[in-house]
Design a protein around this motif. Structure first.
Motif, PDB file in Angstrom:
ATOM      1  N   MET A  79       0.960  -1.397  -0.378  1.00 27.82           N
ATOM      2  CA  MET A  79      -0.033   0.365   0.045  1.00 27.82           C
ATOM      3  C   MET A  79       1.101   0.969   0.093  1.00 27.82           C
ATOM      4  O   MET A  79       0.695   2.393  -0.941  1.00 27.82           O
ATOM      5  CB  MET A  79      -1.289   0.209   1.239  1.00 27.82           C
ATOM      6  N   LEU A  85       0.912   4.173  -2.851  1.00 25.82           N
ATOM      7  CA  LEU A  85       0.800   5.393  -2.466  1.00 25.82           C
ATOM      8  C   LEU A  85       1.876   5.958  -2.922  1.00 25.82           C
ATOM      9  O   LEU A  85       1.875   7.231  -3.954  1.00 25.82           O
ATOM     10  CB  LEU A  85       0.794   5.290  -1.131  1.00 25.82           C
ATOM     11  N   LEU A 141      -2.815   4.786  -6.118  1.00 27.31           N
ATOM     12  CA  LEU A 141      -3.534   3.820  -5.647  1.00 27.31           C
ATOM     13  C   LEU A 141      -5.334   3.701  -5.600  1.00 27.31           C
ATOM     14  O   LEU A 141      -5.294   4.827  -6.408  1.00 27.31           O
ATOM     15  CB  LEU A 141      -3.423   4.294  -3.649  1.00 27.31           C
ATOM     16  N   ASP A 159      -8.005   0.021  -2.954  1.00 22.26           N
ATOM     17  CA  ASP A 159      -6.788   0.271  -1.849  1.00 22.26           C
ATOM     18  C   ASP A 159      -6.897   0.427   0.103  1.00 22.26           C
ATOM     19  O   ASP A 159      -5.967  -0.119   0.548  1.00 22.26           O
ATOM     20  CB  ASP A 159      -5.916   0.625  -2.361  1.00 22.26           C
ATOM     21  N   GLU A 160      -7.747   1.770  -0.299  1.00 20.57           N
ATOM     22  CA  GLU A 160      -7.638   2.916   1.327  1.00 20.57           C
ATOM     23  C   GLU A 160      -7.624   1.151   2.210  1.00 20.57           C
ATOM     24  O   GLU A 160      -8.291   1.874   3.421  1.00 20.57           O
ATOM     25  CB  GLU A 160      -8.051   3.843   0.685  1.00 20.57           C
ATOM     26  N   ARG A 161      -9.219   1.456   1.399  1.00 18.30           N
ATOM     27  CA  ARG A 161     -10.326   0.395   2.388  1.00 18.30           C
ATOM     28  C   ARG A 161      -9.958  -0.215   3.099  1.00 18.30           C
ATOM     29  O   ARG A 161      -9.548  -0.940   4.517  1.00 18.30           O
ATOM     30  CB  ARG A 161     -11.367   0.012   1.913  1.00 18.30           C
ATOM     31  N   LEU A 164      -6.468  -0.665   3.380  1.00 18.46           N
ATOM     32  CA  LEU A 164      -5.039  -0.495   4.746  1.00 18.46           C
ATOM     33  C   LEU A 164      -5.726  -0.040   5.839  1.00 18.46           C
ATOM     34  O   LEU A 164      -5.553  -0.452   7.008  1.00 18.46           O
ATOM     35  CB  LEU A 164      -4.518   0.479   4.317  1.00 18.46           C
ATOM     36  N   ARG A 165      -7.551   0.219   5.491  1.00 20.56           N
ATOM     37  CA  ARG A 165      -7.654   0.826   7.321  1.00 20.56           C
ATOM     38  C   ARG A 165      -8.383  -1.168   8.228  1.00 20.56           C
ATOM     39  O   ARG A 165      -8.334  -0.632   8.900  1.00 20.56           O
ATOM     40  CB  ARG A 165      -9.605   1.477   6.794  1.00 20.56           C
ATOM     41  N   TRP A 209      -0.400   9.950   4.265  1.00 20.90           N
ATOM     42  CA  TRP A 209      -2.024   9.269   4.260  1.00 20.90           C
ATOM     43  C   TRP A 209      -2.812  10.612   4.953  1.00 20.90           C
ATOM     44  O   TRP A 209      -2.240  11.040   5.940  1.00 20.90           O
ATOM     45  CB  TRP A 209      -1.364   7.844   4.915  1.00 20.90           C
ATOM     46  N   ILE A 264      -6.213   7.782   8.367  1.00 23.61           N
ATOM     47  CA  ILE A 264      -4.849   6.747   8.369  1.00 23.61           C
ATOM     48  C   ILE A 264      -3.807   6.600   9.352  1.00 23.61           C
ATOM     49  O   ILE A 264      -3.290   5.380   9.942  1.00 23.61           O
ATOM     50  CB  ILE A 264      -4.071   6.311   6.651  1.00 23.61           C
TER      51      ILE A 264
END
Length: 389
Positions: free
Chosen positions: A328, A332, A337, A341-343, A345-346, A372, A376
């Motif tokens: 991830m 970035l 990204l 992908d951000e979902r 990472l969370r 981020w 995040i």
């Protein structure tokens, strides 16, 4: 006291001698009979008289009847013959007369009446004719394969085979009865199969894991086997091993048939959920969970893989989670990204923190150092705090 013992012994000898004379008399009457209907009458008399040690008499009567059975044409005589066999099988079962096994199997083969076949099959299990167990197993497998032309006839034969295997209590009978419980039969047959299963084997894991592993079983059956194991009363370790086998099979197998593809995906998801709940110490699980995260069918499978690794919580599991977070960070940096992908990472950040493995600290520090969003960074700091707990 001594006189009483002698009197009892004399009485027993007299009774045995009398029983032998009775049986000899009825054997002669049976041999003199001109019709099967007459034989049936004699057999009923012997049954109602409850003569001791009469199993050999019934076995002899069965052998005699089977020699002429294929040549019987008259309907009334055939009905009488079937009634004779049913009466005899009941008596042999009660006496557990194993020596009659071969003739009981011949009755299954030659009779045209499904009720007779059913009774003879049940008797085979009750008398413990172990040399004929493979034939009983094959009978049920054949009946399971597809609905009979005469549905009721097929169900009666299957019912007899199921009860027979219940009495045998041999593990080889488990899978045929298991598939009968999920087969084409009416509810009464399936219910009997479900009742018989725990009496055949208390722990079905070995048999059902075999279904999952072996290539000869269709994908729906593999998925069904995993669901059955999940609902069973076996221990968590056995359930975890079954889940590992299913996850492996879910990635090993390949098909272009949409429904089969859905079965494989569903099986992988259930396997991942079970691994998350029961944990596992087998190192072969890691590449499989990695594959589900990187190449899973949908977000549910990928997020499930994250959760399973977090619950397993070993250094190897934490190393994998850290590697996913590194990907991830790299995405970035490269500007590729995606919102998905951000979902992920969370989900990854708290999952790594939950492992409590200190090796996750460097990658979490990298997340904080990258550009981020604030949310995040907060998750990364919370995960670092968890590592320190």
């Amino acid at each position: 006291m001594k006189q009483y013992s002698i009197l009892l012994l004399v009485t027993l000898i007299t009774l045995v001698a009398f029983a032998e004379e009775e049986l000899e008399f009825y054997t002669n009457e049976l041999n003199k009979s001109l019709t099967v209907a007459e034989q049936l009458g004699i057999l009923r008399i012997v049954r109602d008289a409850e003569i001791a040690d009469s199993a050999s008499f019934y076995a002899s009567a069965l052998s005699r009847l089977l020699r002429v059975y294929p040549n019987i044409r008259d309907t009334r005589e055939l009905d009488a013959a079937d009634e004779c066999i049913r009466l005899i099988t009941d008596q042999l079962s009660e006496a557990q007369y194993t020596e009659a096994g071969q003739d009981l199997w011949r009755a299954v083969q030659v009779s045209r009446n499904p009720l007779v076949k059913s009774d003879a099959l049940i008797a085979l299990g009750k008398v413990g004719a172990t040399d004929l167990l493979p034939q009983v197993v094959q009978t049920l497998l054949d009946t399971n394969a597809e609905p009979s032309i005469n549905r009721i006839s097929g169900e009666r034969i299957a019912y007899g085979a199921i009860l027979s295997l219940e009495h045998y209590k041999d593990p080889t009978g488990y899978l045929p009865v298991y598939f009968a419980a999920h087969g084409w039969y009416s509810q009464w047959v399936r219910n009997q199969a479900e009742t018989s299963l725990p009496l055949i084997a208390e722990d079905p894991s070995e048999a059902l894991i075999e279904v999952i592993h072996r290539p000869g079983y269709a994908y729906p059956y593999k998925y069904l086997a995993l669901r059955s194991l999940e609902k069973s009363e076996i221990g968590d370790e056995s359930k975890a091993q079954a889940a590992l086998a299913a996850l492996y099979e879910g990635w090993r197998a390949s098909t272009n048939v949409p429904q089969q593809q859905r079965d494989l995906v569903s099986m992988r998801k259930l396997a991942i959920d079970m691994l998350s709940r029961y944990g596992i110490e087998d190192a072969t699980v890691y590449p499989l969970l990695e594959r589900s995260y990187l190449h899973g069918a949908d977000e549910e499978e990928r997020i499930g893989a994250i959760g399973a690794l977090s619950k397993i919580g070993t250094e190897d599991a934490a190393t994998l989670l850290a590697s996913f977070i590194t990907l991830m960070n790299n995405s970035l940096e490269r500007g590729i990204l995606t919102p998905r992908d951000e979902r992920f990472l969370r989900v990854l950040l708290p999952a790594l923190g939950a492992t409590g493995q200190a090796l996750g600290e460097p990658v979490l520090q990298q997340v904080i150092a990258h550009n981020w969003p604030y949310g995040i960074h907060t998750l990364a700091r919370d995960a670092l705090d968890s590592l320190g707990d």
